[in-house]
Enzyme design. Structure first.
Site, PDB file in Angstrom:
ATOM      1  N   LYS A   8      48.331  38.070  43.344  1.00 39.96           N
ATOM      2  CA  LYS A   8      48.634  37.815  41.931  1.00 39.96           C
ATOM      3  C   LYS A   8      49.473  38.979  41.404  1.00 39.96           C
ATOM      4  O   LYS A   8      48.925  39.979  40.939  1.00 39.96           O
ATOM      5  CB  LYS A   8      47.328  37.709  41.121  1.00 39.96           C
ATOM      6  CG  LYS A   8      46.460  36.489  41.437  1.00 39.96           C
ATOM      7  CD  LYS A   8      45.204  36.489  40.569  1.00 39.96           C
ATOM      8  CE  LYS A   8      44.289  35.317  40.849  1.00 39.96           C
ATOM      9  NZ  LYS A   8      42.954  35.486  40.232  1.00 39.96           N
ATOM     10  N   ASP A  53      44.176  40.890  43.772  1.00 37.30           N
ATOM     11  CA  ASP A  53      44.223  40.640  42.332  1.00 37.30           C
ATOM     12  C   ASP A  53      44.620  41.961  41.659  1.00 37.30           C
ATOM     13  O   ASP A  53      45.788  42.323  41.649  1.00 37.30           O
ATOM     14  CB  ASP A  53      42.812  40.132  41.966  1.00 37.30           C
ATOM     15  CG  ASP A  53      42.631  39.661  40.549  1.00 37.30           C
ATOM     16  OD1 ASP A  53      42.788  40.476  39.640  1.00 37.30           O
ATOM     17  OD2 ASP A  53      42.311  38.480  40.333  1.00 37.30           O
ATOM     18  N   GLU A  75      42.831  39.731  54.193  1.00 37.22           N
ATOM     19  CA  GLU A  75      42.198  39.641  52.874  1.00 37.22           C
ATOM     20  C   GLU A  75      42.526  38.273  52.275  1.00 37.22           C
ATOM     21  O   GLU A  75      43.617  37.736  52.498  1.00 37.22           O
ATOM     22  CB  GLU A  75      42.716  40.809  52.015  1.00 37.22           C
ATOM     23  CG  GLU A  75      42.266  40.869  50.584  1.00 37.22           C
ATOM     24  CD  GLU A  75      40.762  40.956  50.372  1.00 37.22           C
ATOM     25  OE1 GLU A  75      40.034  40.128  50.944  1.00 37.22           O
ATOM     26  OE2 GLU A  75      40.328  41.815  49.577  1.00 37.22           O
ATOM     27  N   ASP A  76      41.600  37.703  51.534  1.00 39.88           N
ATOM     28  CA  ASP A  76      41.832  36.385  50.955  1.00 39.88           C
ATOM     29  C   ASP A  76      42.827  36.451  49.800  1.00 39.88           C
ATOM     30  O   ASP A  76      43.759  35.658  49.726  1.00 39.88           O
ATOM     31  CB  ASP A  76      40.516  35.726  50.504  1.00 39.88           C
ATOM     32  CG  ASP A  76      39.671  36.638  49.628  1.00 39.88           C
ATOM     33  OD1 ASP A  76      40.070  37.804  49.400  1.00 39.88           O
ATOM     34  OD2 ASP A  76      38.611  36.196  49.154  1.00 39.88           O
ATOM     35  N   ASP A 114      35.176  31.916  45.949  1.00 42.61           N
ATOM     36  CA  ASP A 114      34.053  31.333  45.209  1.00 42.61           C
ATOM     37  C   ASP A 114      34.113  31.618  43.718  1.00 42.61           C
ATOM     38  O   ASP A 114      34.799  32.539  43.263  1.00 42.61           O
ATOM     39  CB  ASP A 114      32.734  31.924  45.725  1.00 42.61           C
ATOM     40  CG  ASP A 114      32.556  33.366  45.277  1.00 42.61           C
ATOM     41  OD1 ASP A 114      33.468  34.183  45.520  1.00 42.61           O
ATOM     42  OD2 ASP A 114      31.526  33.678  44.643  1.00 42.61           O
ATOM     43  N   PHE A 157      42.341  31.900  37.846  1.00 45.07           N
ATOM     44  CA  PHE A 157      41.242  31.971  38.786  1.00 45.07           C
ATOM     45  C   PHE A 157      41.249  30.762  39.725  1.00 45.07           C
ATOM     46  O   PHE A 157      41.409  29.630  39.280  1.00 45.07           O
ATOM     47  CB  PHE A 157      39.921  32.055  38.020  1.00 45.07           C
ATOM     48  CG  PHE A 157      38.751  32.356  38.902  1.00 45.07           C
ATOM     49  CD1 PHE A 157      38.570  33.629  39.430  1.00 45.07           C
ATOM     50  CD2 PHE A 157      37.829  31.369  39.232  1.00 45.07           C
ATOM     51  CE1 PHE A 157      37.500  33.921  40.254  1.00 45.07           C
ATOM     52  CE2 PHE A 157      36.750  31.651  40.057  1.00 45.07           C
ATOM     53  CZ  PHE A 157      36.586  32.930  40.566  1.00 45.07           C
ATOM     54  N   GLY A 191      35.068  36.538  51.006  1.00 43.37           N
ATOM     55  CA  GLY A 191      36.145  35.595  50.693  1.00 43.37           C
ATOM     56  C   GLY A 191      37.059  35.215  51.839  1.00 43.37           C
ATOM     57  O   GLY A 191      37.592  34.111  51.874  1.00 43.37           O
ATOM     58  N   ARG A 209      33.158  27.946  48.155  1.00 43.33           N
ATOM     59  CA  ARG A 209      33.735  28.529  49.382  1.00 43.33           C
ATOM     60  C   ARG A 209      34.019  27.482  50.454  1.00 43.33           C
ATOM     61  O   ARG A 209      34.909  27.648  51.282  1.00 43.33           O
ATOM     62  CB  ARG A 209      32.791  29.584  49.983  1.00 43.33           C
ATOM     63  CG  ARG A 209      32.568  30.799  49.108  1.00 43.33           C
ATOM     64  CD  ARG A 209      31.942  31.925  49.927  1.00 43.33           C
ATOM     65  NE  ARG A 209      31.376  32.977  49.105  1.00 43.33           N
ATOM     66  CZ  ARG A 209      32.061  33.990  48.592  1.00 43.33           C
ATOM     67  NH1 ARG A 209      33.359  34.078  48.803  1.00 43.33           N
ATOM     68  NH2 ARG A 209      31.457  34.905  47.873  1.00 43.33           N
TER      69      ARG A 209
HETATM   70  P1  IMP Z   1      40.778  42.915  43.274  1.00 45.43           P
HETATM   71  O1  IMP Z   1      39.869  44.004  43.765  1.00 45.43           O
HETATM   72  O2  IMP Z   1      40.836  42.826  41.787  1.00 45.43           O
HETATM   73  O3  IMP Z   1      42.174  42.973  43.888  1.00 45.43           O
HETATM   74  O4  IMP Z   1      40.130  41.535  43.716  1.00 45.43           O
HETATM   75  C1  IMP Z   1      40.052  41.228  45.023  1.00 45.43           C
HETATM   76  C2  IMP Z   1      38.827  40.410  45.390  1.00 45.43           C
HETATM   77  O5  IMP Z   1      38.279  39.677  44.307  1.00 45.43           O
HETATM   78  C3  IMP Z   1      39.281  39.398  46.397  1.00 45.43           C
HETATM   79  O6  IMP Z   1      39.065  39.883  47.712  1.00 45.43           O
HETATM   80  C4  IMP Z   1      38.457  38.179  46.082  1.00 45.43           C
HETATM   81  O7  IMP Z   1      37.299  38.171  46.887  1.00 45.43           O
HETATM   82  C5  IMP Z   1      38.115  38.315  44.633  1.00 45.43           C
HETATM   83  N1  IMP Z   1      39.056  37.497  43.815  1.00 45.43           N
HETATM   84  C6  IMP Z   1      40.186  37.897  43.208  1.00 45.43           C
HETATM   85  N2  IMP Z   1      40.805  36.893  42.555  1.00 45.43           N
HETATM   86  C7  IMP Z   1      40.026  35.797  42.768  1.00 45.43           C
HETATM   87  C8  IMP Z   1      40.152  34.408  42.368  1.00 45.43           C
HETATM   88  O8  IMP Z   1      41.093  33.957  41.686  1.00 45.43           O
HETATM   89  N3  IMP Z   1      39.138  33.599  42.792  1.00 45.43           N
HETATM   90  C9  IMP Z   1      38.081  34.026  43.552  1.00 45.43           C
HETATM   91  N4  IMP Z   1      37.950  35.305  43.960  1.00 45.43           N
HETATM   92  C10 IMP Z   1      38.909  36.183  43.571  1.00 45.43           C
HETATM   93 MG    MG Z   2      37.923  39.258  49.132  1.00 48.55          MG
END
Ligand code: IMP
Ligand code: MG
Length: 181
Positions: A135, A107, A103-104, A163, A156, A49, A169
């Protein structure tokens, strides 16, 4: 910018390429300001990402730096999973290095917690986290996040590296999932 269809879902324009570039510049400014003079940071982008964010961030960074990537995977479709796999790891010697994670989006924080795990025993000088998006409503961890580009609601998004099941992407702006399909 108009509506985008990826697989079965529709997305509407959310954050323009110009705003993205302002957010990235502001992150570069904050990170640079906090670095000691003559410090050569190691920037580590989290694939897939963050590849566009990382490249724009690094291009904007003035001064010497090193660059590497780690590949982690937690998302399936539009939902985060608790299992985070390390698909490509780190080969650099990290002892006494200032490591800055790019990091992108953060979440639930599952990926972030894996990142802290990976760097825990590497004897780095400091580990800092810079994320383009955060978020806050879904974040479940207490782990520190040093730099946040923009807080967004729990919807989302795709584009600029992010993606939906592999697609989106390459979009230069950010699009948000429409609630009524
Ligand atoms: P986490 O592990 O739940 O914090 O999610 C982190 C990873 O999930 C990020 O590095 C993203 O690659 C992906 N991700 C989280 N939210 C989104 C979104 O809204 N759209 C697309 N990818 C997401
Ligand atoms: Mg990511």
């Amino acid at each position: 910018m108009s509506i985008v269809k990826l697989h079965d879902l529709q997305f509407t324009p959310f954050i323009s390429a110009d705003e993205l570039s302002e957010i990235v510049n502001s992150l570069v400014y904050q990170v640079s300001n906090d670095l000691d003079r003559d410090e050569v940071p190691l920037f580590i982008g989290i694939l897939n990402g963050s590849f566009l964010f990382a490249s724009d961030f690094i291009r904007g960074f003035k001064g010497n730096c090193e660059v590497s990537f780690v590949k982690l995977n937690s998302y399936e479709g539009t939902e985060s999973t608790d299992i985070v796999n390390e698909l490509i790891g780190i080969n650099e010697d990290l002892i006494d290095r200032t490591v800055i994670i790019l990091e992108d989006i953060i979440d639930t924080g599952a990926t972030l917690s894996k990142i802290y795990d990976i760097f825990k025993n590497k004897n780095v000088k400091q580990l800092k986290i810079a994320t383009l998006f955060f978020k806050p409503d879904v974040y479940k961890k207490e782990l520190p996040i040093d730099y946040i580009g923009k807080n967004i609601e729990d919807k989302f998004i795709v584009g600029y590296g992010l993606d939906y099941n592999g697609l989106g992407r390459n979009l230069p702006a950010i699009y948000q999932l429409t609630t009524e399909q």
